[in-house]
Design a protein around this motif. Sequence first.
Motif, short mmCIF file in Angstrom:
data_model
loop_
_atom_site.label_atom_id
_atom_site.label_comp_id
_atom_site.label_asym_id
_atom_site.label_seq_id
_atom_site.Cartn_x
_atom_site.Cartn_y
_atom_site.Cartn_z
N MET A 129 -86.41 12.15 14.25
CA MET A 129 -87.44 12.14 13.28
C MET A 129 -87.99 10.69 13.79
N CYS A 130 -87.42 9.23 14.18
CA CYS A 130 -88.02 8.14 14.53
C CYS A 130 -88.79 8.00 15.91
N LYS A 131 -87.80 8.84 16.88
CA LYS A 131 -88.16 9.07 17.99
C LYS A 131 -89.73 8.64 18.66
N ALA A 132 -90.41 8.99 17.79
CA ALA A 132 -92.25 8.48 17.52
C ALA A 132 -92.48 7.01 18.25
N VAL A 133 -91.32 6.06 17.11
CA VAL A 133 -91.60 4.69 16.36
C VAL A 133 -90.60 3.67 17.16
N ASP A 134 -89.34 4.12 17.65
CA ASP A 134 -88.60 3.84 18.38
C ASP A 134 -87.68 4.35 19.48
N LYS A 135 -87.75 4.56 20.63
CA LYS A 135 -87.19 5.02 21.29
C LYS A 135 -85.72 4.54 22.01
N GLY A 136 -85.89 3.68 21.52
CA GLY A 136 -84.49 2.48 21.59
C GLY A 136 -83.37 2.65 20.86
N ILE A 137 -83.62 3.91 19.53
CA ILE A 137 -82.17 4.40 19.24
C ILE A 137 -81.29 4.12 18.98
N GLU A 138 -79.70 3.71 18.56
CA GLU A 138 -78.33 3.62 19.63
C GLU A 138 -77.78 4.89 18.70
N ILE A 139 -76.78 5.42 18.78
CA ILE A 139 -76.15 6.55 17.73
C ILE A 139 -74.77 5.88 18.02
N GLY A 140 -74.15 6.04 17.30
CA GLY A 140 -72.24 5.17 18.07
C GLY A 140 -71.40 5.07 16.79
N GLY A 141 -70.28 4.75 17.35
CA GLY A 141 -69.68 4.51 15.81
C GLY A 141 -68.46 5.98 15.67
N ILE A 142 -69.00 6.86 16.29
CA ILE A 142 -68.64 8.06 15.50
C ILE A 142 -66.95 8.33 15.41
N LYS A 143 -66.15 7.89 14.35
CA LYS A 143 -64.83 8.29 14.06
C LYS A 143 -64.45 9.10 12.86
N LEU A 144 -63.31 9.54 12.94
CA LEU A 144 -62.52 9.70 11.86
C LEU A 144 -61.66 8.70 10.72
N LEU A 145 -62.26 8.97 9.35
CA LEU A 145 -61.60 7.49 9.14
C LEU A 145 -60.48 7.74 8.48
N LYS A 146 -60.45 8.79 7.56
CA LYS A 146 -59.44 9.45 6.78
C LYS A 146 -59.61 10.84 6.86
N LYS A 147 -57.84 11.11 6.59
CA LYS A 147 -57.48 13.09 6.48
C LYS A 147 -56.20 12.58 5.36
N THR A 148 -56.72 13.94 4.52
CA THR A 148 -55.20 14.02 3.76
C THR A 148 -55.25 16.04 3.88
N GLY A 149 -54.00 16.27 4.02
CA GLY A 149 -53.88 17.33 3.42
C GLY A 149 -53.34 18.06 4.85
N GLY A 150 -52.53 19.44 4.05
CA GLY A 150 -51.77 19.52 5.54
C GLY A 150 -50.45 19.00 5.82
N LYS A 151 -49.81 19.70 7.16
CA LYS A 151 -48.80 19.17 7.39
C LYS A 151 -48.48 17.85 7.69
N SER A 152 -49.02 17.17 8.47
CA SER A 152 -49.17 15.50 9.17
C SER A 152 -49.72 14.88 7.53
N GLY A 153 -50.08 14.94 6.82
CA GLY A 153 -50.04 14.13 5.12
C GLY A 153 -51.55 13.19 5.52
#
Length: 306
Positions: A129-153
Amino acid sequence: MNKFSHFDQEGRSRMVDVTDKQKTKRVAIAQGKVKVSSKTLDLIKDQEIEKGDVLEVARVAGIMGVKRTPDLIPMCHPLLISGVDLKFNIIEEEATIEILATTKIAGKTGVEMEALTAVSVAGLTIYDMCKAVDKGIEIGGIKLLKKTGGKSGVYLAQDLVGEAIAFCSSPEKGIAKEEIAEATFKEDYGLAGDAHAGDWHRQVSLLAIEDINLMREQGLDLELGAFGENIVTQGLKLPELPIGRKLKLGEEIILEVTQIGKECHDRCKIYHQVGDCIMPKRGIFAKVIQGGTVKSGVKLEVLIND
């Protein structure tokens, strides 16, 4: 090869057989961050990007990504998703948009990949959506923060759980605080007996022991409370918490982050006593949402689904 569930005993790829598993309520929360220029962030906030409302389009794209996860990730099961929620937190100081995706299901396998796909697709959509005005955008920090349910709890990311190793108070502003054995926090007020408590947004201050120790390594003899902090924490990256994020202190106390750092117009007594003050750069401030009494050594948890 049998240590990895997506391979059989012969090392061949497979979709894990969940036929005999019991259905349970499962929830996953994932995070991603999109760093843009300050100018681009202003355009996004003011909805002045030519393609439209960036965050709403990204929200829809993230939801669509959840639905298409098994088409993108080879071994994922097609799931009957019961709930998807995407939130965007704007971190002004870093010109960053934090994406939080929550996925829910009552089923036989987890929804972690769906949550991770949601933040990934939402981040990519912000870029598109923004690449026309800002091609230096950085995407990162993608991670799982929390999960509940299932055998592993329950699973919580390591940087969401820390400790309050000390509480400090002073009857006067602008001076070092002294460590106290027990701390009582009052709702919408702050730490009882502390000069900074009151009807305002900076009721409680927090500073990490990791940052205090960096100052100690410079040869400074520092007691806890030297920088005017009420709560000395361990294990949390305080300056990375967005405004509005809630913290659970002990079993009942809830704090809400209201400010990251502060601007010092005049050198306070702390600066002259210590030679520097890291509170404006590394400290955070909060107000008390729910009160209670605690002693040092209690758990301090970042709440991400409230």
